[in-house]
Design a protein around this motif. Structure first.
Motif, PDB file in Angstrom:
ATOM      1  N   GLY A 265       0.852  76.728  83.519  1.00 49.49           N
ATOM      2  CA  GLY A 265       2.100  75.774  83.586  1.00 49.49           C
ATOM      3  C   GLY A 265       2.545  75.118  82.226  1.00 49.49           C
ATOM      4  O   GLY A 265       2.516  74.068  81.973  1.00 49.49           O
ATOM      5  N   PRO A 266       3.153  76.125  81.476  1.00 47.66           N
ATOM      6  CA  PRO A 266       3.561  75.777  80.009  1.00 47.66           C
ATOM      7  C   PRO A 266       4.908  74.830  79.913  1.00 47.66           C
ATOM      8  O   PRO A 266       5.001  74.398  78.839  1.00 47.66           O
ATOM      9  CB  PRO A 266       3.599  77.078  79.320  1.00 47.66           C
ATOM     10  N   TYR A 267       5.678  75.082  80.956  1.00 46.59           N
ATOM     11  CA  TYR A 267       6.852  74.567  80.679  1.00 46.59           C
ATOM     12  C   TYR A 267       7.171  73.376  81.919  1.00 46.59           C
ATOM     13  O   TYR A 267       6.810  73.450  82.962  1.00 46.59           O
ATOM     14  CB  TYR A 267       8.124  75.521  80.946  1.00 46.59           C
TER      15      TYR A 267
ATOM     16  N   ASP B 256       0.853  72.278  79.442  1.00 47.55           N
ATOM     17  CA  ASP B 256       1.646  72.166  77.985  1.00 47.55           C
ATOM     18  C   ASP B 256       2.982  71.180  78.496  1.00 47.55           C
ATOM     19  O   ASP B 256       3.592  70.679  77.567  1.00 47.55           O
ATOM     20  CB  ASP B 256       2.057  73.430  77.348  1.00 47.55           C
ATOM     21  N   GLY B 257       3.429  71.317  79.629  1.00 49.11           N
ATOM     22  CA  GLY B 257       4.799  70.814  80.144  1.00 49.11           C
ATOM     23  C   GLY B 257       4.810  70.488  81.605  1.00 49.11           C
ATOM     24  O   GLY B 257       5.425  69.826  81.808  1.00 49.11           O
ATOM     25  N   GLY B 258       4.074  71.528  82.361  1.00 47.21           N
ATOM     26  CA  GLY B 258       4.240  71.410  83.602  1.00 47.21           C
ATOM     27  C   GLY B 258       3.041  70.977  84.616  1.00 47.21           C
ATOM     28  O   GLY B 258       2.300  70.316  84.053  1.00 47.21           O
ATOM     29  N   ASN B 259       3.088  71.326  85.857  1.00 45.44           N
ATOM     30  CA  ASN B 259       1.937  71.112  86.809  1.00 45.44           C
ATOM     31  C   ASN B 259       0.894  71.975  86.628  1.00 45.44           C
ATOM     32  O   ASN B 259       1.184  73.179  86.786  1.00 45.44           O
ATOM     33  CB  ASN B 259       2.341  70.570  88.013  1.00 45.44           C
TER      34      ASN B 259
ATOM     35  N   LEU C  56      -5.793  70.406  77.055  1.00 43.87           N
ATOM     36  CA  LEU C  56      -5.085  69.974  78.253  1.00 43.87           C
ATOM     37  C   LEU C  56      -4.099  68.731  78.110  1.00 43.87           C
ATOM     38  O   LEU C  56      -4.080  68.051  77.165  1.00 43.87           O
ATOM     39  CB  LEU C  56      -6.306  69.457  79.241  1.00 43.87           C
ATOM     40  N   GLY C  57      -2.967  68.863  78.867  1.00 45.85           N
ATOM     41  CA  GLY C  57      -1.997  67.709  78.913  1.00 45.85           C
ATOM     42  C   GLY C  57      -1.307  67.683  77.393  1.00 45.85           C
ATOM     43  O   GLY C  57      -1.273  66.233  77.158  1.00 45.85           O
TER      44      GLY C  57
ATOM     45  N   ALA D  47       3.207  66.343  81.310  1.00 49.65           N
ATOM     46  CA  ALA D  47       2.431  67.210  82.160  1.00 49.65           C
ATOM     47  C   ALA D  47       1.234  66.753  82.967  1.00 49.65           C
ATOM     48  O   ALA D  47       1.118  65.605  82.732  1.00 49.65           O
ATOM     49  CB  ALA D  47       1.758  68.327  81.048  1.00 49.65           C
ATOM     50  N   GLN D  48       0.990  67.381  83.917  1.00 48.20           N
ATOM     51  CA  GLN D  48      -0.216  66.926  84.746  1.00 48.20           C
ATOM     52  C   GLN D  48      -1.329  68.071  84.625  1.00 48.20           C
ATOM     53  O   GLN D  48      -1.055  69.210  85.264  1.00 48.20           O
ATOM     54  CB  GLN D  48       0.309  66.726  86.262  1.00 48.20           C
ATOM     55  N   SER D  49      -2.407  67.849  84.154  1.00 46.78           N
ATOM     56  CA  SER D  49      -3.432  68.842  83.882  1.00 46.78           C
ATOM     57  C   SER D  49      -4.744  68.343  84.346  1.00 46.78           C
ATOM     58  O   SER D  49      -5.049  67.277  84.321  1.00 46.78           O
ATOM     59  CB  SER D  49      -3.476  69.017  82.433  1.00 46.78           C
TER      60      SER D  49
END
Length: 349
Positions: free
Chosen positions: A281-283, A308-311, A328-329, A334-336
């Protein structure tokens, strides 16, 4: 990472340009029931395939098998170098191109494009095919043994993108510069690696604007300097499942593109080694997940980035995870989530 996406786009554009400007003379179409490739009376021009023909077509109705064997390669080798080849069939029919025991010293040389269309099936055992400028699979391809090579510089890619399209590598060697599995939405756009060696130079895109899946149940998937991208760009949905065998990649990204890409990496057995980074979930607007329920994941020279940016979520319930860094996060939006429910995790930095 951006340079990897740029590279993939350039490859596709170059491939399209090559398609647009390649022209030859007359087509030669198969007109018979099942028979031998080198028999001239089986073809519309009354002669077997040669490089003087624009496209060789195995597309007529009724189910049949066109066979290339040791007699073809040994006594009629000139028929095995052609410009373009299309294998497809009308609805409710299947046309099979069967290469059996032709050996690998005299391959079927396709100097431009190979299209396995709807209703088309390519079956290879103890034989070889070399394709210069691209392989498109809308039907089915099975490599039982021998080799399938798609390589002539930067633009030689492989595309699996038809409803119920599938490529199976059971043994032998499959080599391509880059590969996209699922550039549009629809059922069953699948690459299955059960044995042998599958090798890439650049990227493997899974769910590239569409639906795609890769299953590794044995053998080797090697992309040591390239990038595996799972779930790319708007609406891309990709999954990669490793239950046995070996995967070696430069980078792996799940939920890799922008505008809602969704990617899932599942490791239930075998070994996955990443020379650089694993990104989940990098973007922004992407969704990525990784499930390690067996086997081994090794990222000892780079970073595992979760959201890094997404879920993003990573769940370890069995197996072994070896990592240098885990992050993480790193983006406030972001949601990590990282969950260890079992197995072994070793972080060295």
């Amino acid at each position: 990472m951006k340079s990897k996406f740029t590279t993939a786009i350039i490859i596709v554009v170059t491939h399209v340009v090559l398609i647009a400007f390649t022209t030859y003379a007359d087509d030669n179409s198969w007109t018979a029931p099942s028979g031998k490739w080198e028999t001239g009376s089986n073809w519309s021009l009354g002669v077997p395939p040669t490089t003087t023909q624009s496209t060789v077509l195995i597309t007529n109705d009724t189910t049949k098998t066109v066979t290339v064997d040791a007699t073809t390669s040994g006594s009629f080798p000139d028929t095995l170098t052609i410009n373009d080849l299309t294998v497809s069939a009308p609805l409710d029919s299947t046309n099979i191109l069967f290469l059996t025991d032709a050996g690998t010293n005299t391959p079927l040389q396709i100097q431009d494009q190979l299209l396995i269309g709807d209703g088309g099936y390519l079956l290879i055992t103890n034989s070889a095919i070399n394709v210069a400028n691209g392989l498109s699979v809308n039907g089915a391809v099975t490599l039982l043994d021998g080799s399938l090579t798609v390589a002539n510089g930067f633009a030689a890619g492989t595309f699996i993108d038809g409803d119920d399209s599938e490529m199976i590598i059971s043994n032998g060697t499959f080599f391509t510069q880059y590969m996209d599995v699922g550039t549009s939405h629809g059922p069953k756009r699948v690459l299955r690696i059960a044995g042998g060696t599958t090798e890439l130079v650049y990227s493997l895109g899974i769910g590239f604007f569409g639906d795609g899946s890769v299953w590794v149940t044995g053998g080797q998937l090697l992309d040591p300097d390239g990038t595996v991208l799972i779930g790319l760009y708007s609406g891309g949905v990709g999954q990669m499942t490793v239950s046995n065998g070996t995967v070696l990649a430069g980078y792996i990204y799940a939920g890799a593109g922008t505008d809602g890409g969704e990617g899932t990496l599942t490791i239930s057995g075998g070994t996955v080694t990443i020379n650089n980074d694993l990104g989940i979930g990098p973007y922004p607007d992407t969704t990525g997940s990784a499930w390690i329920i067996g086997g081994q994941l090794s990222v000892t020279n780079g970073t595992i980035s979760v959201g890094d940016g997404g879920n993003a979520s990573v769940t370890v319930s069995n197996g072994t995870v070896l990592a240098q860094n885990v992050r993480l996060g790193s983006n406030p939006n972001a949601q990590s989530t990282l969950t260890f429910a079992g197995g072994v995790g070793i972080i060295s930095s």
